[in-house]
Design a protein around this motif. Structure first.
Motif, PDB file in Angstrom:
ATOM      1  N   LEU A 180     -44.867  29.876  43.795  1.00 59.32           N
ATOM      2  CA  LEU A 180     -44.227  31.078  43.280  1.00 59.32           C
ATOM      3  C   LEU A 180     -44.341  31.213  41.763  1.00 59.32           C
ATOM      4  N   VAL A 181     -44.311  30.071  41.072  1.00 60.19           N
ATOM      5  CA  VAL A 181     -44.290  30.094  39.611  1.00 60.19           C
ATOM      6  C   VAL A 181     -45.240  29.030  39.073  1.00 60.19           C
ATOM      7  N   PRO A 196     -44.095  37.874  33.902  1.00 62.29           N
ATOM      8  CA  PRO A 196     -43.447  38.232  35.168  1.00 62.29           C
ATOM      9  C   PRO A 196     -44.260  39.161  36.057  1.00 62.29           C
ATOM     10  N   ARG A 227     -45.312  31.770  34.561  1.00 55.95           N
ATOM     11  CA  ARG A 227     -45.972  32.928  35.179  1.00 55.95           C
ATOM     12  C   ARG A 227     -45.594  33.059  36.643  1.00 55.95           C
ATOM     13  N   ALA A 228     -45.083  34.239  37.006  1.00 58.31           N
ATOM     14  CA  ALA A 228     -44.828  34.543  38.412  1.00 58.31           C
ATOM     15  C   ALA A 228     -46.156  34.852  39.089  1.00 58.31           C
ATOM     16  N   THR A 229     -46.402  34.263  40.241  1.00 57.31           N
ATOM     17  CA  THR A 229     -47.643  34.526  40.976  1.00 57.31           C
ATOM     18  C   THR A 229     -47.478  35.654  41.987  1.00 57.31           C
ATOM     19  N   ARG A 261     -45.077  42.350  41.723  1.00 59.74           N
ATOM     20  CA  ARG A 261     -43.823  43.042  41.441  1.00 59.74           C
ATOM     21  C   ARG A 261     -43.376  43.935  42.588  1.00 59.74           C
ATOM     22  N   ALA A 284     -39.624  40.718  38.814  1.00 55.42           N
ATOM     23  CA  ALA A 284     -38.976  39.622  38.099  1.00 55.42           C
ATOM     24  C   ALA A 284     -38.440  40.031  36.736  1.00 55.42           C
ATOM     25  N   PHE A 313     -37.665  34.773  45.524  1.00 54.04           N
ATOM     26  CA  PHE A 313     -38.695  34.978  44.507  1.00 54.04           C
ATOM     27  C   PHE A 313     -38.117  35.139  43.094  1.00 54.04           C
ATOM     28  N   HIS A 314     -37.228  36.086  42.936  1.00 54.82           N
ATOM     29  CA  HIS A 314     -36.676  36.384  41.608  1.00 54.82           C
ATOM     30  C   HIS A 314     -35.952  35.167  41.035  1.00 54.82           C
ATOM     31  N   TYR A 322     -38.205  32.167  39.785  1.00 50.38           N
ATOM     32  CA  TYR A 322     -38.901  32.463  38.531  1.00 50.38           C
ATOM     33  C   TYR A 322     -37.953  32.272  37.350  1.00 50.38           C
TER      34      TYR A 322
END
Length: 273
Positions: free
Chosen positions: A3-4, A18, A61-63, A66, A71, A119-120, A123
């Motif tokens: 995820l990150v 994000p 970094r969020a993978t 959006r 994020a 997810f949010h 991160y």
């Protein structure tokens, strides 16, 4: 699915990403309509644009995309810009106001809560961890949140967006020296335009973490995608020549911000004695 992505450095500067992720779980992907599957609102190639510009900077970094969950939005769903068009925690439309989900497939409130947790939250847990770690090393941390957007989006703003859009929550999220350095570098970049706290004043990340009194400074940079893409449309290809010209100024900007950490640390130390 990771995820990150976190790359740890020992600089006082943390780069946040994000919106560069393009991963969408299969069960969510199936519910996106053809327009949604374009993933048009991605901050295309921004992590590549900043790569290597500041030695020893940390990056978070969020993978995930959006459209899975944003994020850089308030986890409670509060609008960043009340009264203005924008997109929410889990967007229902793209930046042009067009639907991104198949009919009847829009996420309900319960699913939004699940995505927020899945997810949010991870991160921001990773970002908060790095802010705490860097602050322990330097006494201060400077979060530079990296973004991009198409230069013309009538649904969100009139006319053409400036090339550099600096957001500091109208000066509340960072020390004036950081804001001033960013404004000076962008103002003196030949051939580019810029604005401070214009249409984009910093997203939830900037507003949430920026706390100068506690030694945490946050600033958002929203770049017009015309500065580094071949075209602001599919396939959103990276333009090496444009990008290299832009990277010159971004490098100077990050160096200026990093250099401010020492004086901020001294000031914070004096104030806490």
């Amino acid at each position: 699915m990771t995820l990150v992505d976190v790359t740890r450095g020992i600089s006082a500067v943390i780069l946040g990403f994000p919106h560069t992720g393009t991963e969408v779980p299969a069960e969510i992907w199936r519910r996106l309509n053809a327009n949604g599957k374009r993933l048009a609102d991605t901050d295309w190639h921004i992590h590549r644009l900043y790569e290597g510009l500041l030695a020893d900077a940390t990056s978070v970094r969020a993978t995930f995309h959006r459209y899975v969950i944003d994020a850089n939005r308030d986890p409670e769903g509060v609008s960043l810009y009340p009264g203005q068009n924008t997109t929410g925690l889990v967007p229902l439309t793209d930046f042009d106001g067009l639907p991104i989900w198949n009919e009847g497939a829009e996420p309900a409130e319960a699913e939004t809560a699940e995505r927020r947790a899945a997810f949010h939250a991870p991160y921001h847990a990773a970002l908060a961890t790095e802010i705490e770690r860097v602050t322990a090393i330097h006494g201060v941390a400077i979060l530079y949140d990296c973004h991009s957007i198409r230069s013309r989006i009538p649904f969100l703003f009139a006319g053409t967006l400036p090339d550099f859009n600096i957001g500091t929550d109208s000066g509340r999220s960072c020390d004036p020296a950081i804001e001033r350095a960013a404004a000076e570098v962008t103002r003196n970049a030949p051939g580019y335009t810029g604005v401070l706290n214009g249409r984009f004043k910093g997203g939830w990340t900037t507003r949430h973490y920026g706390n100068p009194e506690r030694g945490v400074h946050a600033i958002q940079m929203e770049l017009a995608q015309s500065t580094h893409l071949v075209s602001e449309d599919v396939p959103f290809a990276y333009d090496d020549d444009k990008a290299e010209r832009l990277r010159i100024h971004l490098k100077v900007l990050l160096q200026r911000i990093a250099a401010s950490a020492a004086s901020l640390k001294r000031r914070t130390t004096r104030e806490t004695r």
